[in-house]
Every structure is written in C-alpha cells, then in structure tokens.
Design a protein around this motif. Structure first.
Motif, short mmCIF file in Angstrom:
data_model
loop_
_atom_site.label_atom_id
_atom_site.label_comp_id
_atom_site.label_asym_id
_atom_site.label_seq_id
_atom_site.Cartn_x
_atom_site.Cartn_y
_atom_site.Cartn_z
N ARG A 1 -4.88 5.50 2.69
CA ARG A 1 -4.37 4.54 1.71
C ARG A 1 -4.80 5.02 0.33
NH1 ARG A 1 -7.05 0.95 -1.08
NH2 ARG A 1 -5.90 -0.74 -2.05
N GLU A 2 -3.85 5.02 -0.60
CA GLU A 2 -4.16 5.41 -1.98
C GLU A 2 -4.62 4.19 -2.75
OE1 GLU A 2 -1.95 7.36 -5.85
OE2 GLU A 2 -1.13 7.74 -3.86
N ASP A 3 -5.87 4.23 -3.25
CA ASP A 3 -6.38 3.08 -4.00
C ASP A 3 -5.85 3.15 -5.44
OD1 ASP A 3 -8.03 4.69 -5.61
OD2 ASP A 3 -9.90 3.98 -4.72
N GLU B 1 -8.27 6.73 0.89
CA GLU B 1 -9.21 6.13 1.82
C GLU B 1 -8.64 6.20 3.23
OE1 GLU B 1 -10.78 2.61 -1.16
OE2 GLU B 1 -9.10 2.20 0.17
N ASP C 1 0.83 -1.21 0.00
CA ASP C 1 0.00 0.00 0.00
C ASP C 1 0.86 1.26 0.00
OD1 ASP C 1 -2.38 -1.41 0.03
OD2 ASP C 1 -2.66 -1.22 2.20
#
Length: 152
Positions: free
Chosen positions: A106-108, A114, A82
C-alpha cells in the motif's frame, strides 16, 4: 515468499512492481478490502505485467497459463481508495510452470510502500484447445526470466 519467522519482504526485493488501484467494489460491508480481491490483484499484476513485457496479448497464444495454485498471507488491512503496487518475482521457472512470489504494498500519503500481503501464484501452461500441459511459450519464458530471483 517469506516464512513466518523470516523478515517481511521489502518492495526493493521484487524485480517488478505493478500498480493496481483498489476499487469501491473491493470493500466489504466492514469497509475493508475483501480477501478475494487480493487474489484479483495478484492475477491482474501477473497478467498485466506479462502483456506489457511481451508486447503481445497473451490470451492469443496457443498455450495459456492457468492458475493451478494460489495462496495469500494477509498482513494489513486495505481499503478503497488505497493505491497498491504488487511486487512480482519468479521463484521457480520450470518446463511448463512458473511459480511467482508476490507481495501487495500500500502506498502511504508520503509515497512509502507498506507491505499488506504476501502470496504465491502458480501458472501451468496448457494448450489453449486441449488443456494438456505444454512448454511455456518462448515469449512468456523470456519475460519470466526477468523476474527470476533464485538459482532454481
């Protein structure tokens, strides 16, 4: 930091977002980031941002910021590889202490951030030799002022 009945903070609420990648060694044997790593992300973001913002190696100042208090509210699991962004803001800027409100995002795959955790981090500035409280160094105070989000 939001109370449990308040809406979760969004990345846009933070004056700074500091990138922090997860590492293979952050995962526990369940394949998720171990809780202690979240505190490392907070520490890395705060100190990395201070060094970048001041343009100095903060370890060489006559006063150093020690962590007097920290907390973390875990909201979502993270796992290597992640890509994270730690939101930084200052909720209190005192004479010798700074209270940071923090969040880990968190970078999707689509680049959307997120929320994974919120936290609090208190730096108390002390003389590097005597470890007695002293005023926040001017360079640090100027940088911290950029992150102030309350009227405190």
């Amino acid at each position: 930091m939001a109370a449990r009945d308040e809406p979760e903070p969004r990345a846009e609420a933070f004056p700074a977002l500091w990138p922090v990648p997860t590492r293979w060694s952050d995962n526990d044997h369940y394949g998720i980031v171990d809780g202690v790593a979240y505190y490392s992300y907070f520490d890395t973001a705060v100190n990395g941002w201070l060094m970048a913002s001041t343009g100095i190696d903060i370890r060489e100042l006559p006063a150093i910021g020690i962590v007097a208090e920290s907390s973390c509210r875990f909201l979502r699991e993270l796992s290597f590889p992640d890509q994270l962004h730690v939101g930084l803001s200052v909720e209190h800027l005192g004479t010798s202490s700074i209270v940071y409100a923090l969040a880990i995002f968190r970078e999707d795959p689509d680049g959307i951030l997120e929320l994974a955790a919120t936290g609090r981090f208190v730096h108390v500035y002390v003389d590097a030799d005597t470890r007695r409280p002293v005023p926040i160094p001017p360079e640090i105070r100027s940088a911290a002022n950029l992150l102030v989000t309350s009227d405190d």
